[in-house]
Design a protein around this motif. Structure first.
Motif, PDB file in Angstrom:
ATOM      1  N   SER A 196      63.005  35.438  76.149  1.00 55.08           N
ATOM      2  CA  SER A 196      62.555  36.815  75.963  1.00 55.08           C
ATOM      3  C   SER A 196      61.051  36.886  75.754  1.00 55.08           C
ATOM      4  N   GLN A 197      60.506  36.009  74.891  1.00 59.28           N
ATOM      5  CA  GLN A 197      59.070  36.038  74.628  1.00 59.28           C
ATOM      6  C   GLN A 197      58.262  35.566  75.834  1.00 59.28           C
ATOM      7  N   MET A 198      58.792  34.632  76.594  1.00 57.84           N
ATOM      8  CA  MET A 198      58.078  34.175  77.777  1.00 57.84           C
ATOM      9  C   MET A 198      57.966  35.296  78.810  1.00 57.84           C
ATOM     10  N   ILE A 199      59.073  36.003  79.053  1.00 57.38           N
ATOM     11  CA  ILE A 199      59.047  37.089  80.030  1.00 57.38           C
ATOM     12  C   ILE A 199      58.211  38.259  79.519  1.00 57.38           C
ATOM     13  N   THR A 200      58.268  38.528  78.208  1.00 54.48           N
ATOM     14  CA  THR A 200      57.438  39.587  77.647  1.00 54.48           C
ATOM     15  C   THR A 200      55.960  39.284  77.842  1.00 54.48           C
ATOM     16  N   ARG A 201      55.576  38.020  77.637  1.00 55.68           N
ATOM     17  CA  ARG A 201      54.185  37.620  77.858  1.00 55.68           C
ATOM     18  C   ARG A 201      53.810  37.753  79.323  1.00 55.68           C
ATOM     19  N   LEU A 202      54.704  37.341  80.228  1.00 59.87           N
ATOM     20  CA  LEU A 202      54.426  37.449  81.661  1.00 59.87           C
ATOM     21  C   LEU A 202      54.304  38.909  82.090  1.00 59.87           C
ATOM     22  N   LYS A 203      55.064  39.799  81.450  1.00 61.91           N
ATOM     23  CA  LYS A 203      54.976  41.221  81.775  1.00 61.91           C
ATOM     24  C   LYS A 203      53.705  41.847  81.215  1.00 61.91           C
ATOM     25  N   TRP A 204      53.251  41.336  80.082  1.00 64.69           N
ATOM     26  CA  TRP A 204      52.105  41.915  79.391  1.00 64.69           C
ATOM     27  C   TRP A 204      50.775  41.453  79.981  1.00 64.69           C
ATOM     28  N   MET A 205      50.732  40.213  80.493  1.00 62.88           N
ATOM     29  CA  MET A 205      49.477  39.646  80.972  1.00 62.88           C
ATOM     30  C   MET A 205      48.850  40.455  82.115  1.00 62.88           C
ATOM     31  N   PRO A 206      49.578  40.784  83.195  1.00 61.25           N
ATOM     32  CA  PRO A 206      48.934  41.573  84.256  1.00 61.25           C
ATOM     33  C   PRO A 206      48.474  42.951  83.781  1.00 61.25           C
ATOM     34  N   LEU A 207      49.170  43.532  82.804  1.00 64.93           N
ATOM     35  CA  LEU A 207      48.742  44.824  82.273  1.00 64.93           C
ATOM     36  C   LEU A 207      47.425  44.692  81.516  1.00 64.93           C
ATOM     37  N   LEU A 208      47.251  43.581  80.793  1.00 65.46           N
ATOM     38  CA  LEU A 208      45.984  43.351  80.099  1.00 65.46           C
ATOM     39  C   LEU A 208      44.841  43.157  81.086  1.00 65.46           C
ATOM     40  N   VAL A 209      45.096  42.364  82.122  1.00 61.11           N
ATOM     41  CA  VAL A 209      44.063  42.141  83.142  1.00 61.11           C
ATOM     42  C   VAL A 209      43.705  43.447  83.830  1.00 61.11           C
ATOM     43  N   LEU A 210      44.725  44.233  84.177  1.00 60.54           N
ATOM     44  CA  LEU A 210      44.478  45.527  84.816  1.00 60.54           C
ATOM     45  C   LEU A 210      43.698  46.447  83.889  1.00 60.54           C
ATOM     46  N   SER A 211      44.035  46.447  82.594  1.00 57.68           N
ATOM     47  CA  SER A 211      43.315  47.295  81.634  1.00 57.68           C
ATOM     48  C   SER A 211      41.847  46.914  81.554  1.00 57.68           C
ATOM     49  N   SER A 212      41.567  45.611  81.580  1.00 53.22           N
ATOM     50  CA  SER A 212      40.169  45.180  81.515  1.00 53.22           C
ATOM     51  C   SER A 212      39.389  45.611  82.750  1.00 53.22           C
ATOM     52  N   LYS A 213      40.067  45.754  83.891  1.00 46.46           N
ATOM     53  CA  LYS A 213      39.397  46.160  85.121  1.00 46.46           C
ATOM     54  C   LYS A 213      39.238  47.671  85.225  1.00 46.46           C
ATOM     55  N   LEU A 214      39.925  48.416  84.365  1.00 48.64           N
ATOM     56  CA  LEU A 214      39.821  49.877  84.381  1.00 48.64           C
ATOM     57  C   LEU A 214      38.659  50.388  83.543  1.00 48.64           C
TER      58      LEU A 214
END
Length: 350
Positions: A225-243
């Protein structure tokens, strides 16, 4: 708790500003910097979950709060050593004006579809993933219907689960960081919903029918659960930094994280409402399986909103020329750079 959270938030905004600014300067390294932050966070969570139960047992709650002064002191030390340009002629009387300029710039940026559409997706993806952790926690420690774990054992299980978060950060960094945002979010969101079925199997005691002990199964469940949560959260963080547009990186990233925090808060409220409606309490768990099933279905619903996420190369800039052009037109020589330091200073002053 409020004072501690406020201090941590100010430090978090400061370091986020540094990360986002470097992400704009070197777009190809945005994923690497977010992976490094996630890796550090996972290591800290692993240490915290592993040691908290032991220290509470040995020195009590007051002693644990005393030990918390050490990491706060380390953050203070990092703040002293942080390299930043010196502004000898800076006028602190202009802080309110700069804060107003930053607010206008954020509102102007949010009106662009390239920015507000991902924000809507991030909020809904978090809000629809309702949090029923409290119900599961009481079930873990229940001696009648649950596996009857002690609170120390539950904390140790969560510490082992943090290894899954660590593996998720490493997997994203080494394998998935170059995949398009939309494709990656599709698979991670789908796996996020399917991974919740492990909780359903656990509550229905199907693991015992297959001969898998509760402790071993819960460790696997928490790690996955924590591994998939991290994988789901990482692209959102990268996208947020690019916004984040240049000049207000830290302020705008803090706004995006505030939206995400509201989504997390909404998920906790939603989970509490579901548990209340299904009459799940600390001693009654007859409908806990139904709450888990509803949560798993809601986790998959954000797949219908993936059209809000931009396609394209995750290493390229997401902001369009219209946004960057509007930012340049709004700048004047007097407030060419809206310094994060002034904003933090104004918060400290208040």
């Amino acid at each position: 708790m409020t004072a501690g959270s406020t201090g941590a938030a100010i430090a978090d905004v400061t370091i986020d500003a540094c990360v986002v600014q470097n992400s704009n300067i070197r777009p190809s390294l945005a994923a690497d910097m977010q992976s490094l932050c996630a890796l550090s966070s996972s290591i800290g969570a692993l240490m915290g979950f592993s040691l908290s139960g032991i220290f509470v047992h040995l020195i009590g709650p007051k002693g644990v709060f005393g030990l918390l002064s050490i990491p706060y002191g380390l953050v203070f030390l990092v703040g002293i050593l942080l390299d930043e340009p010196f502004m000898p002629d800076f006028s602190y009387r202009q802080v309110n004006q700069k804060l107003l300029d930053a607010s206008k710039a954020m509102w102007r940026t949010l009106k662009f579809p390239d920015v507000w559409r991902p924000c809507v997706y991030m909020y809904l993806s978090l809000a629809l993933s309702i949090n029923i952790h409290e119900g599961l926690f009481y079930w873990y420690t229940d001696s009648k219907d649950g596996p009857s774990f002690s609170q120390e054992n539950v904390g140790f299980i969560f510490s082992i689960g943090s290894i899954g978060s660590l593996l998720g950060a490493l997997l994203y960094q080494n394998v998935l960081k170059d995949h398009p945002f939309r494709n990656l979010l599709f698979w991670t969101q789908l796996l996020f919903g399917l991974s919740g079925m492990l909780d359903l199997m656990l509550v229905l005691r199907l693991n015992l029918k297959f001969g898998i002990p509760d402790y071993f199964f819960i460790v696997i469940d928490e790690s996955v659960s924590q591994m998939i949560t991290r994988l789901k959260w990482m692209p959102l963080l990268v996208l947020s930094s690019k916004l984040c547009p240049p000049g207000i990186e830290g302020t705008f990233f803090a706004l995006l994280m505030s939206i995400d925090n509201i989504g997390v808060l909404s998920s906790q409220w939603g989970g509490g409402v579901i548990l209340h409606l299904l009459n799940v309490t600390r001693t009654r768990f007859d409908n806990l399986w139904l709450a888990i099933l509803i949560r798993n279905i809601l986790r998959i619903t954000p797949l219908c909103l993936l059209f809000l996420i931009p396609r394209g190369d995750p290493n390229a800039s997401v902001l369009s020329n219209d946004i960057l052009g509007a930012k340049e037109e709004a700048e004047t020589p007097e407030n060419e750079n809206i310094e994060l330091v002034s904003l933090v200073s104004s918060v400290d002053g208040k």
